[in-house]
Design a protein around this motif. Structure first.
Motif, PDB file in Angstrom:
ATOM      1  N   GLN A  52     -30.702  24.398  33.942  1.00  0.00           N
ATOM      2  CA  GLN A  52     -30.564  23.413  33.067  1.00  0.00           C
ATOM      3  C   GLN A  52     -29.014  22.273  32.979  1.00  0.00           C
ATOM      4  O   GLN A  52     -29.021  21.552  32.605  1.00  0.00           O
ATOM      5  N   HIS A  53     -28.796  23.076  34.877  1.00  0.00           N
ATOM      6  CA  HIS A  53     -27.709  22.587  35.335  1.00  0.00           C
ATOM      7  C   HIS A  53     -28.154  22.276  36.775  1.00  0.00           C
ATOM      8  O   HIS A  53     -27.307  22.139  37.798  1.00  0.00           O
ATOM      9  N   ALA A  54     -29.364  22.953  36.767  1.00  0.00           N
ATOM     10  CA  ALA A  54     -29.847  23.090  38.128  1.00  0.00           C
ATOM     11  C   ALA A  54     -30.933  22.765  38.716  1.00  0.00           C
ATOM     12  O   ALA A  54     -31.744  22.634  38.061  1.00  0.00           O
ATOM     13  N   THR A  55     -31.157  21.895  39.513  1.00  0.00           N
ATOM     14  CA  THR A  55     -32.402  21.296  40.179  1.00  0.00           C
ATOM     15  C   THR A  55     -33.206  22.259  40.454  1.00  0.00           C
ATOM     16  O   THR A  55     -33.213  21.784  42.006  1.00  0.00           O
ATOM     17  N   ILE A  56     -34.712  23.082  39.766  1.00  0.00           N
ATOM     18  CA  ILE A  56     -35.400  23.381  40.892  1.00  0.00           C
ATOM     19  C   ILE A  56     -36.169  22.727  41.190  1.00  0.00           C
ATOM     20  O   ILE A  56     -37.637  22.874  40.096  1.00  0.00           O
ATOM     21  N   PHE A  57     -36.819  23.042  42.631  1.00  0.00           N
ATOM     22  CA  PHE A  57     -38.568  21.414  42.661  1.00  0.00           C
ATOM     23  C   PHE A  57     -39.058  21.681  43.734  1.00  0.00           C
ATOM     24  O   PHE A  57     -38.154  22.980  44.418  1.00  0.00           O
ATOM     25  N   THR A  58     -40.568  22.140  43.938  1.00  0.00           N
ATOM     26  CA  THR A  58     -40.959  22.061  45.215  1.00  0.00           C
ATOM     27  C   THR A  58     -41.521  21.176  46.054  1.00  0.00           C
ATOM     28  O   THR A  58     -41.860  19.718  45.585  1.00  0.00           O
TER      29      THR A  58
END
Length: 350
Positions: free
Chosen positions: A100-106
Motif C-alpha cells: 500500500q506504500h511501496a511500488t513493486i514492479f517488474t
C-alpha cells in the motif's frame, strides 16, 4: 576493488543521510530490488530486506524493481521466471514490505523505463563501461561462454532503473558503489547537455554483515549453501547441522581466523539481538554441536512469524498478481512521465 580512501566519503555521507531520514523521511525516494533467480535467503534478509522495511517504517517512499530482464545478464535463458517473480513478491510481503506504500514492479512490464537505456548509453563511453569493477567481477563469474551486450550495458540499465522514478537514495553494499557512481555521472551529463532533470542519487551504505553459507563460502542461491526464508524449521535444522565449522572444540568469536564459526555466531546474534562475543563466551567448551543448536533455535524462532505470514500469503496467488499489477501501473506512470520529459529536453518529442 574500490579503495578505503574512495569509500570513506560515501560512508560519511551515508551517516549524514541516516540522520536526515530520521528528520525528513518524505524527502527521499528509494530505489532497490532483486533479480528473480529464486527465493530469498538469510543473507538477503539481513543484508537488504530488513533495511528496506526499516526505511519504509520511517516514512521513506520505496520503489522495488524485480529485475526480470537482468536475469539474462549471466544466463542464456530465464528459467522458471513466473514462479521466481511470485516468490520474490511473497518474500517481500512476508518480510514486511507494505504494497500500500511501496511500488513493486517488474522490468519487462515498464517499456518506457527500458527505452531510457538508449539516451543513457550515449552519455557514457565504452571505456567507462569496460572498466566498471562490478561488471568485471560479474563477467568473471558469468555462466555464459561469451559476454552478452546486456551484461556489458548492465550499469547503464541500472541507471535507468534508478533515474526513471527520480530516486534520490539507493541502498547498496560497498561493491555496488561504482554502479551508483556511473548513475550519478549519467544524471549529471544529461542535466549538463540538455536540461536539469535528474537528481544525482546518494548511496545509503548498509552496515549489513557478510553471512557465509553452510559450506563456508558466500551465501548464494546458486551455490546451494543458503538458508531460505521459506525453508521449514526441519530443513533449517538439517542445513545448520551440516554447516562447516573447524576442528577446534572451544567456541570463540574470531572472524579473521575462524570465519565459519564467527558467521554462525553472528547469525545467532542477529536473530536474538545479542553480541556474538557474548554468545561465544556462553558456549565456550561445549563445542560446535551446542553452537549449531543455539543457531537453529535462534533462526527458527526469529523467522517463525515471517514464515507464517508467507504461508498465509501463498494461499492467495491472485493477491500477489494484483500487487504486481498495481505496482506495474504505478511504475509505468512514473516512467512515461520521465520519458516525456527526456524527449522534450532532447527535442525529440514530435
Amino acid at each position: 576493488m574500490t579503495s578505503v580512501i574512495e569509500t570513506a566519503p560515501a560512508h560519511r555521507r551515508s551517516a549524514e543521510l541516516d540522520d536526515l531520514i530520521q528528520q525528513h523521511p518524505h524527502r527521499f525516494r528509494v530505489l532497490t530490488g532483486d533479480r528473480p533467480t529464486g527465493r530469498l535467503h538469510l543473507g538477503h534478509y539481513f543484508g537488504t530486506l530488513h533495511n528496506r522495511v526499516r526505511l519504509q517504517q520511517h516514512g521513506v517512499e520505496l520503489v522495488v524493481v524485480i529485475a526480470d530482464y537482468q536475469v539474462l545478464t549471466d544466463r542464456d535463458v530465464a528459467e522458471h521466471l513466473p514462479q521466481h517473480v511470485e516468490d520474490l513478491v511473497l518474500d517481500y510481503l512476508a518480510a514486511g514490505i507494505d504494497p500500500q506504500h511501496a511500488t513493486i514492479f517488474t522490468h519487462s512490464a515498464v517499456p518506457a523505463l527500458n527505452q531510457l537505456l538508449l539516451p543513457f548509453l550515449s552519455l557514457v563511453s565504452v571505456a567507462e563501461l569496460n572498466r566498471n569493477p562490478t561488471v568485471k567481477d560479474e563477467i568473471t563469474h558469468s555462466r555464459q561462454a561469451a559476454v552478452s551486450g546486456l551484461m556489458f550495458t548492465y550499469p547503464a540499465h541500472q541507471a535507468a532503473d534508478i533515474l526513471f522514478c527520480k530516486a534520490n537514495l539507493v541502498p547498496v553494499g560497498q561493491d555496488q558503489l561504482p554502479h551508483l557512481e556511473l548513475t550519478r555521472t549519467i544524471a549529471r551529463r544529461f542535466n549538463d547537455r540538455y536540461q536539469p532533470l535528474f537528481p544525482q542519487p546518494d548511496a545509503l551504505l548498509s552496515p549489513a554483515p557478510l553471512l557465509l553459507g553452510t559450506d563456508g563460502t558466500k551465501m548464494s542461491k546458486s551455490r546451494g549453501n543458503a538458508i531460505l526464508l521459506s525453508a521449514t524449521a526441519d530443513e533449517t535444522a538439517r542445513q545448520i547441522r551440516g554447516a562447516k565449522t573447524d576442528s577446534q572444540r572451544h567456541i570463540t568469536y574470531d572472524p579473521h581466523n575462524r570465519p565459519e564459526v564467527a558467521s554462525l555466531l553472528l547469525l545467532a546474534g542477529l536473530c536474538t539481538g545479542r553480541d556474538p562475543q557474548d554468545l561465544a563466551d556462553e558456549i565456550g567448551p561445549n563445542g560446535a554441536a551446542a553452537l549449531k543448536t543455539l543457531v537453529t533455535e535462534a533462526v527458527n524462532e526469529h523467522l517463525a512469524p515471517l514464515r507464517a505470514r508467507r504461508a498465509d500469503l501463498a494461499t492467495d496467488r491472485a493477491h500477489l498478481r494484483e500487487v504486481l499489477r498495481r505496482g506495474n501501473a504505478t511504475a509505468n506512470e512514473m516512467a512515461e512521465t520521465t520519458l516525456t520529459e527526456v524527449r522534450e529536453a532532447m527535442a525529440t518529442h514530435y
